[in-house]
Write an enzyme that holds these catalytic residues in place. Sequence first.
Site, PDB file in Angstrom:
ATOM      1  N   ASP A 542       0.866  -1.056  -0.006  1.00 45.04           N
ATOM      2  CA  ASP A 542      -0.046  -0.062   0.098  1.00 45.04           C
ATOM      3  C   ASP A 542       0.891   1.145  -0.023  1.00 45.04           C
ATOM      4  OD1 ASP A 542      -2.382   1.416   2.339  1.00 45.04           O
ATOM      5  OD2 ASP A 542      -2.031   1.790   0.147  1.00 45.04           O
ATOM      6  N   GLU A 551      -2.829   2.462  -8.200  1.00 41.43           N
ATOM      7  CA  GLU A 551      -3.675   3.651  -8.872  1.00 41.43           C
ATOM      8  C   GLU A 551      -4.843   3.041  -8.972  1.00 41.43           C
ATOM      9  OE1 GLU A 551      -3.096   7.011 -12.356  1.00 41.43           O
ATOM     10  OE2 GLU A 551      -2.085   4.957 -12.748  1.00 41.43           O
TER      11      GLU A 551
END
Length: 584
Positions: A542, A551
């Site tokens: 993350d 994204e």
Amino acid sequence: MWLAVLVVVITSVAAFDVTVTNLWNGGFQAKFTITPNHALHGWRAHLLCDLALDSIEIWRANVVEKRDGGKEFVLVNTPYDPDVSNSGNLVIEFAGHMSGGSSPNCIVTVDGVNSTVPHTTQHAPAPTHDTGPSNGVVAHMKYDYAKALGLSILFYDAQRSGRLPANNPIPWRGDSAVNDGDNGHDLSGGWYDAGDHVKFNLPMAMSTHILLWGFMKFQDAYKHAGQTSMMCDMIKWPLDYFLKCWIPESETYYVQVGDGGPDHGFWGRPENMNMWRPAFKVTAGNGGSDVAGDTASAFAAGYIVFNTICGDASYANRLLQAGKSIYEFAKNHQKIYSQSVPQAAGFYGSSGFRDELSLAAAWLYKATNDGRYLNEARQFHDGGVPWSLSWDDKRIAGTLLLYEITQDGSYKNDVMGFVRSYKPGGGITYTPCGLAYRDQWGANRYAANAAFIAVMAAADGIETNDFVTWTMSQINYILGDNKYHISYEIGFGSNYPVHPHHRGSSCPTSTNWCNAGDPGPNPNLLKGALVGGPDNQDNYDDRRGDYVKNEVACDYNAAFQGALAGLLHFAVNNALPAAPGSRC
């Protein structure tokens, strides 16, 4: 901790609890559920609070009057959602605005519904992010698909460009790129594509018609989730934008606003952009059959949805006329759009346009019943089993739609072949924990896209239990059946990514300064966004800088939302098989 306050006894009308789900300085979010003791066809309600509100923004209802200085708001049903069945329920969410950081105590009464039961207003300090079933129904779902569906809608609202409406449900988003245009032609609106601020019509149009298809097919799921009105509101945003982009009189279609190079050099909120945003178009002399065809599909599917679900026949007719004319433009001036607009090639370079023309013709046939469109859909269609459903390749979507229209066995065989190619043993790589791994770029997206086709086919009677079970295996992986037991949909459950590669989410609203490398969580929660996902060994980090895994994009969420709706549809109809076991 829940606080029970404001006990009120109502003898002439029913009183329903209001639950505050989020609170910030100057406002709050809340919801209530109308559960009448007899069927309603049209209704009138009163939101009563002990503190005055400056204003409210509400979905699935209209405000017709403000009374007592803001302590009472009179509400009526929306024209497209007037019915509440006997013993049914209608969940309504709203945002209130007032000075200070306190939230009021409120109840809702509905005219003509009798009750003598005391009611209390309930307050929660923050959303609970639970993953249990919503609305107290379909308790056999392993994950709450209704909640995940509603969150996905909010992601698209967070992607809005232009001047935002009064009912904007994303408190950290404001007006942006309001001057988008070309020589005085207004091109404001639409969705930002991903974590950046370019508007690319090819993936935007694909996302729109996939979302419309799932909405159309599984409208009972949206109704059960209390999201019909929100979906009508959300999906109209890109359709309005496409109507601005298409100028039939001059055969001009604007297909991109913003230049990817300079745009990607700016890390900040869209509200703070001041760069030049050029507009790019295709014309009769420099065509774009793929992007125009995809937009024709969005217009035709939008016509059906607004005519049959959202209750706006006039708007639906505008969409149909636009769909017919832009399809003729796409068909008569055949060219790949990214050859006409090289600024798109490095981001969404297209490989062909026959799939988009076939799909557009099929949608126009579905909208008009004109046999000419069906003949052309067949002529443009290329059979076989494609690599994926994606923004570039819609062949399998066209195959499934043609099967729905014709019941032709050859189309059915290709649909079955596609889903089987994604199932174990079909040739695709699987991660150790069970994700069908087509590509590192948006791994979750490709799995969800295939799951959408599978559950749509299942709803058409094709290997129903098997395909639904496999769909669950992929969606459940995304929602928590994975190595880290996290949800790859932001805001779902209690453990999800907090550093998505998304400029607006990562930048504080209180300052124009923004640091992409700030190690802290994004200050604005990008609810509903599906991040790219893990590598082929289920590993995931993350990290905001990892734009491969972290994204988000409009096309990532489209079929994912449709797959959620499909699973919820089977659950609502008591036809959801047992969830497959998690491999991790």
